[in-house]
Design a protein around this motif. Structure first.
Motif, short mmCIF file in Angstrom:
data_model
loop_
_atom_site.label_atom_id
_atom_site.label_comp_id
_atom_site.label_asym_id
_atom_site.label_seq_id
_atom_site.Cartn_x
_atom_site.Cartn_y
_atom_site.Cartn_z
N SER A 360 -23.28 -37.59 25.51
CA SER A 360 -22.05 -36.80 25.46
C SER A 360 -22.27 -35.44 26.07
O SER A 360 -23.39 -34.93 26.10
CB SER A 360 -21.61 -36.58 24.02
OG SER A 360 -21.41 -37.78 23.39
N ARG A 361 -21.16 -34.88 26.51
CA ARG A 361 -21.18 -33.46 26.88
C ARG A 361 -20.23 -32.75 25.93
O ARG A 361 -19.19 -33.29 25.56
CB ARG A 361 -20.67 -33.26 28.31
CG ARG A 361 -21.62 -33.80 29.34
CD ARG A 361 -21.24 -33.28 30.73
NE ARG A 361 -22.06 -33.93 31.75
CZ ARG A 361 -23.32 -33.60 32.00
NH1 ARG A 361 -23.91 -32.62 31.32
NH2 ARG A 361 -23.99 -34.24 32.93
N GLU A 372 -22.75 -28.84 27.67
CA GLU A 372 -24.11 -29.21 27.29
C GLU A 372 -24.21 -30.71 26.97
O GLU A 372 -23.32 -31.28 26.34
CB GLU A 372 -24.53 -28.41 26.04
CG GLU A 372 -25.99 -28.64 25.67
CD GLU A 372 -26.33 -28.22 24.24
OE1 GLU A 372 -27.47 -28.45 23.82
OE2 GLU A 372 -25.47 -27.65 23.55
N ARG A 373 -25.29 -31.30 27.44
CA ARG A 373 -25.52 -32.72 27.18
C ARG A 373 -26.22 -32.87 25.83
O ARG A 373 -27.23 -32.22 25.59
CB ARG A 373 -26.40 -33.27 28.29
CG ARG A 373 -26.43 -34.77 28.32
CD ARG A 373 -27.13 -35.21 29.60
NE ARG A 373 -27.67 -36.53 29.37
CZ ARG A 373 -27.81 -37.46 30.32
NH1 ARG A 373 -27.51 -37.15 31.56
NH2 ARG A 373 -28.28 -38.65 30.03
N VAL A 374 -25.65 -33.69 24.93
CA VAL A 374 -26.26 -33.84 23.59
C VAL A 374 -26.42 -35.31 23.23
O VAL A 374 -25.78 -36.18 23.81
CB VAL A 374 -25.41 -33.16 22.48
CG1 VAL A 374 -25.33 -31.66 22.68
CG2 VAL A 374 -24.02 -33.78 22.39
N GLY A 375 -27.26 -35.55 22.24
CA GLY A 375 -27.53 -36.91 21.78
C GLY A 375 -26.58 -37.32 20.67
O GLY A 375 -25.77 -36.52 20.20
N PRO A 376 -26.70 -38.58 20.20
CA PRO A 376 -25.77 -39.12 19.21
C PRO A 376 -25.85 -38.45 17.85
O PRO A 376 -24.91 -38.53 17.06
CB PRO A 376 -26.17 -40.59 19.11
CG PRO A 376 -27.57 -40.65 19.63
CD PRO A 376 -27.69 -39.59 20.65
N GLU A 387 -16.97 -35.07 25.29
CA GLU A 387 -16.75 -36.05 26.35
C GLU A 387 -17.80 -37.14 26.15
O GLU A 387 -19.00 -36.85 26.20
CB GLU A 387 -16.95 -35.34 27.68
CG GLU A 387 -16.59 -36.10 28.90
CD GLU A 387 -16.86 -35.24 30.15
OE1 GLU A 387 -15.94 -34.51 30.57
OE2 GLU A 387 -17.97 -35.27 30.65
N ILE A 388 -17.37 -38.34 25.86
CA ILE A 388 -18.33 -39.42 25.58
C ILE A 388 -18.54 -40.28 26.81
O ILE A 388 -17.58 -40.77 27.41
CB ILE A 388 -17.85 -40.29 24.40
CG1 ILE A 388 -17.80 -39.42 23.13
CG2 ILE A 388 -18.78 -41.48 24.19
CD1 ILE A 388 -17.24 -40.12 21.91
N HIS A 389 -19.81 -40.41 27.19
CA HIS A 389 -20.14 -41.27 28.33
C HIS A 389 -20.71 -42.57 27.80
O HIS A 389 -21.66 -42.56 27.03
CB HIS A 389 -21.15 -40.57 29.25
CG HIS A 389 -20.56 -39.38 29.94
ND1 HIS A 389 -20.15 -39.41 31.25
CD2 HIS A 389 -20.24 -38.15 29.47
CE1 HIS A 389 -19.64 -38.23 31.57
NE2 HIS A 389 -19.69 -37.45 30.50
N ALA A 390 -20.11 -43.66 28.21
CA ALA A 390 -20.54 -44.98 27.73
C ALA A 390 -20.87 -45.86 28.93
O ALA A 390 -20.52 -45.53 30.05
CB ALA A 390 -19.45 -45.61 26.90
N GLU A 391 -21.56 -46.96 28.60
CA GLU A 391 -21.95 -47.88 29.69
C GLU A 391 -20.73 -48.62 30.22
O GLU A 391 -19.84 -48.97 29.44
CB GLU A 391 -22.96 -48.90 29.14
CG GLU A 391 -24.36 -48.40 29.29
CD GLU A 391 -25.31 -49.07 28.32
OE1 GLU A 391 -24.98 -50.13 27.76
OE2 GLU A 391 -26.39 -48.49 28.11
#
Ligand SMILES: Nc1nc2c(ncn2[C@@H]2O[C@H](COP(=O)(O)OP(=O)(O)OP(=O)(O)O)[C@@H](O)[C@H]2O)c(=O)[nH]1
Ligand SMILES: [Mg+2]
Length: 391
Positions: A360-361, A372-376, A387-391
């Motif tokens: 996510s950002r 910022e890019r963050v983990g789950p 902003e959630i980035h998914a496959e």
């Protein structure tokens, strides 16, 4: 403390949880009761299950009357981000508050017990809405024992939070104590307990996660997992606050607990003669403190504080999701509990999204820098944009 119920009782409990309709549930709870040994340690549990059965019976009656066309005014579906019950003695000014804060138009009267059925209304706080419900005041003399209808008590138990209303033209301390006694009776607590165990059932995760927020667990996590599994729970999040042992976990599974309701206290009619002098002793009475809002429906004092105080007492945050292809986030926030992580949010949006999750950002209060890019496991806060980035 109920400890290690016989397997037969556990089986009935699992079946009751999975029952398809209230009638079947009642039957299974009754069988559960026959399988629970009748000793002192199980008294509270038995009482709790009996009141569940009574509630289910009323639910069936309500369904019947709905089908015959007459809707029960006592069954109120939650609307908006949260449901909050206005609870106070008669004439405290609950209808006046409801009228001032929401779209509802309840009857207001200088005589006692004007409100006889619950009245809901929607309060707007910034970009969200909170549902307020005035329930009829408890009956009884101001000094003596108070009684509230079963349906009213159920609305309290099912609400996300409470606003207690006391009248500063009367004795606010005595009113506060009376309200507390009614709540104690139905095992509703208005004070955040030092330790508690929450079990959130999840879907399709296939795991039992244990989140101990700085808590002291007097048993290994493996035992907790085994216990949950013995109750047929395979997808769950166990949240532990403070100190807890295996009995506390079992009580939480069996819902054999005093439920905590986030609560604010509204001291109304501050315009009355001598009202302000009563505030010091009232503040001393509410130790440990809960948010106190001093209001007058006559002058409007304090009314604009109620929305924000309720929102923060409820422990909620607003999170705005953003599509990677859009420049702006959505106008409609997700309203979620404080402590929610990016993973929880993804799951909240769609189970599938949690499984396909990559990263996510974030923008907003919890980001070190914009985008910022963050983990789950990143914990979100009010006003974060995700902003959630998914496959
Ligand atoms: N002075 C003063 N009077 C108020 C205030 N709020 C309400 N009242 C008066 O108090 C009386 C009771 O108000 P309601 O809003 O009907 O009270 P309630 O808590 O809904 O009471 P019931 O529904 O009758 O149990 C009415 O005469 C109101 O006008 C206030 O802030 N100041
Ligand atoms: Mg009223």
């Amino acid at each position: 403390l109920p400890a290690n119920l016989p397997p037969e009782a556990k089986g009935k409990w699992i079946a009751a949880q999975n029952a398809r309709n209230p009638k079947e549930k009642i039957q299974l709870f009754q069988e559960f009761l026959s399988a629970v040994p009748k000793h002192k340690g199980n008294e509270r549990l038995r009482a709790q299950v009996k009141s569940k059965i009574a509630e289910l019976k009323r639910e069936i009656a309500a369904q019947r009357s709905r089908r015959s066309g007459s809707r029960s005014p006592w069954v109120i579906e939650r609307e908006g981000a949260a449901q909050v019950v206005l609870f106070g003695l008669t004439n405290a000014g609950r209808s006046s508050l409801l009228k001032a804060l929401t779209n509802a138009r309840p009857e207001i009267g200088s005589y006692a017990y004007t409100t006889r059925i619950p009245v809901p209304g929607m309060l707007t706080f910034e970009d969200i809405q909170i549902q307020l419900i005035e329930i009829p005041a408890p009956l009884g003399s101001k000094s003596g024992e108070m009684t509230t209808s079963q349906e009213g008590l159920e609305l309290i138990r099912n609400a996300n939070g409470l606003a207690l209303v006391v009248d500063l033209s009367e004795d606010p301390i005595q009113q506060f104590r009376s309200l507390r006694l009614v709540l104690d009776d139905i095992r509703v607590s208005v004070e955040k307990p030092d330790s508690r165990v929450e079990i959130l059932r999840e879907k399709g995760t296939g795991e039992i996660r244990i989140a101990a927020y700085g808590a002291k667990l007097s048993c290994p996590p493996e035992r907790i997992r085994e216990l949950l599994q013995s109750y047929g729970l395979r997808n769950a999040l166990v949240r532990v606050y403070g100190e807890a042992d295996i009995e506390d976990v079992e009580d939480a599974i069996l819902e054999n607990v005093t439920v905590y309701k986030p609560t604010v206290l509204i001291a109304n009619k501050v315009d009355s003669p001598g009202a302000r002098e009563k505030l010091t002793t009232l503040k001393e009475e509410i130790q440990p403190a809960m948010p106190l809002i001093i209001t007058s429906c006559l002058t409007g004092e304090g009314l604009q504080e109620i929305g924000s105080q309720l929102f923060s007492a409820l422990g909620l945050i607003r999170v705005y999701t953003k599509d990677p292809n859009e420049a702006k986030p959505s106008n409609h926030p997700f309203v979620v509990p404080a402590g929610t992580t990016v993973r929880d949010l993804a799951r909240n949006i769609h189970t599938d999204l949690a499984n396909r999750y990559r990263y996510s950002r974030i923008w907003g209060p919890t980001s070190k820098f914009a985008g910022e890019r963050v983990g789950p496991d990143h914990v979100l806060a009010d006003h974060d944009i995700v902003e959630i980035h998914a496959e």
